[in-house]
Design a protein around this motif. Structure first.
Motif, PDB file in Angstrom:
ATOM      1  N   ASP A  64       0.837  -1.198   0.000  1.00  0.00           N
ATOM      2  CA  ASP A  64       0.000   0.000   0.000  1.00  0.00           C
ATOM      3  C   ASP A  64       0.873   1.250   0.000  1.00  0.00           C
ATOM      4  O   ASP A  64       1.533   1.560   0.985  1.00  0.00           O
ATOM      5  CB  ASP A  64      -0.909  -0.006   1.233  1.00  0.00           C
ATOM      6  N   LYS A  65       0.877   1.971  -1.099  1.00  0.00           N
ATOM      7  CA  LYS A  65       1.695   3.184  -1.235  1.00  0.00           C
ATOM      8  C   LYS A  65       0.839   4.447  -1.153  1.00  0.00           C
ATOM      9  O   LYS A  65       1.233   5.504  -1.597  1.00  0.00           O
ATOM     10  CB  LYS A  65       2.434   3.188  -2.573  1.00  0.00           C
ATOM     11  N   SER A  66      -0.353   4.352  -0.553  1.00  0.00           N
ATOM     12  CA  SER A  66      -1.293   5.473  -0.575  1.00  0.00           C
ATOM     13  C   SER A  66      -1.115   6.476   0.564  1.00  0.00           C
ATOM     14  O   SER A  66      -1.859   7.431   0.646  1.00  0.00           O
ATOM     15  CB  SER A  66      -2.730   4.932  -0.521  1.00  0.00           C
ATOM     16  N   HIS A  67      -0.123   6.284   1.425  1.00  0.00           N
ATOM     17  CA  HIS A  67       0.080   7.230   2.520  1.00  0.00           C
ATOM     18  C   HIS A  67       0.412   8.602   1.939  1.00  0.00           C
ATOM     19  O   HIS A  67       1.213   8.722   1.004  1.00  0.00           O
ATOM     20  CB  HIS A  67       1.209   6.748   3.436  1.00  0.00           C
ATOM     21  N   PRO A  68      -0.193   9.682   2.475  1.00  0.00           N
ATOM     22  CA  PRO A  68       0.014  11.017   1.878  1.00  0.00           C
ATOM     23  C   PRO A  68       1.462  11.489   1.871  1.00  0.00           C
ATOM     24  O   PRO A  68       1.835  12.314   1.039  1.00  0.00           O
ATOM     25  CB  PRO A  68      -0.854  11.938   2.735  1.00  0.00           C
ATOM     26  N   PHE A  70       4.113   9.381   1.508  1.00  0.00           N
ATOM     27  CA  PHE A  70       4.974   8.359   0.914  1.00  0.00           C
ATOM     28  C   PHE A  70       5.946   8.951  -0.097  1.00  0.00           C
ATOM     29  O   PHE A  70       7.115   8.577  -0.140  1.00  0.00           O
ATOM     30  CB  PHE A  70       4.149   7.250   0.260  1.00  0.00           C
ATOM     31  N   SER A  71       5.486   9.894  -0.901  1.00  0.00           N
ATOM     32  CA  SER A  71       6.360  10.476  -1.925  1.00  0.00           C
ATOM     33  C   SER A  71       7.567  11.190  -1.312  1.00  0.00           C
ATOM     34  O   SER A  71       8.608  11.298  -1.949  1.00  0.00           O
ATOM     35  CB  SER A  71       5.572  11.435  -2.811  1.00  0.00           C
ATOM     36  N   GLU A  72       7.443  11.663  -0.082  1.00  0.00           N
ATOM     37  CA  GLU A  72       8.558  12.360   0.570  1.00  0.00           C
ATOM     38  C   GLU A  72       9.685  11.394   0.968  1.00  0.00           C
ATOM     39  O   GLU A  72      10.833  11.805   1.104  1.00  0.00           O
ATOM     40  CB  GLU A  72       8.068  13.087   1.825  1.00  0.00           C
ATOM     41  N   VAL A  73       9.341  10.116   1.176  1.00  0.00           N
ATOM     42  CA  VAL A  73      10.349   9.157   1.638  1.00  0.00           C
ATOM     43  C   VAL A  73      10.586   8.016   0.647  1.00  0.00           C
ATOM     44  O   VAL A  73      11.363   7.118   0.928  1.00  0.00           O
ATOM     45  CB  VAL A  73       9.954   8.573   3.014  1.00  0.00           C
ATOM     46  N   ALA A  74       9.929   8.068  -0.501  1.00  0.00           N
ATOM     47  CA  ALA A  74      10.016   6.972  -1.466  1.00  0.00           C
ATOM     48  C   ALA A  74      11.453   6.694  -1.903  1.00  0.00           C
ATOM     49  O   ALA A  74      11.837   5.543  -2.097  1.00  0.00           O
ATOM     50  CB  ALA A  74       9.147   7.275  -2.684  1.00  0.00           C
TER      51      ALA A  74
END
Length: 96
Positions: A64-68, A70-74
């Motif tokens: 699940d990559k839907s955490h708001p 996630f893009s900051e730590v991807a």
């Protein structure tokens, strides 16, 4: 013997998940005390050493990559400092 601090977190996973609304991600933290007997001829035959270990465990759903955020730590990279280099006494220098 070394006491594993975080075992209680795994044993109580179901309750921790319930308190978080049955949603991932969440984290659990634990702190405790542990004791170790050591043979020490200079300070008496046996001395007791006391430690206060603490651990934090993060639980996530790897699919699940839907955490708001996630893009900051991807693309976050963790620097690892291998034991051999730690024991050598040489300072760690990051190379890119």
């Amino acid at each position: 013997m070394h006491r594993e601090t975080a075992q209680g977190i795994f044993v109580n996973f179901k309750e921790l998940c319930f308190y978080n609304g049955n949603k991932l991600p969440f984290a659990g933290a634990q702190i405790g005390q542990t004791f170790r007997n050591e043979i020490s001829p200079c300070q008496g035959l046996i001395r007791v050493r006391e430690f206060t270990p603490a651990e934090i465990e993060h639980f996530v759903d790897p699919q699940d990559k839907s955490h708001p955020k996630f893009s900051e730590v991807a693309n976050l990279e963790f620097l690892m400092f291998p034991r051999e280099e730690q024991m050598s006494g040489i300072l760690f220098v990051q190379e890119r």
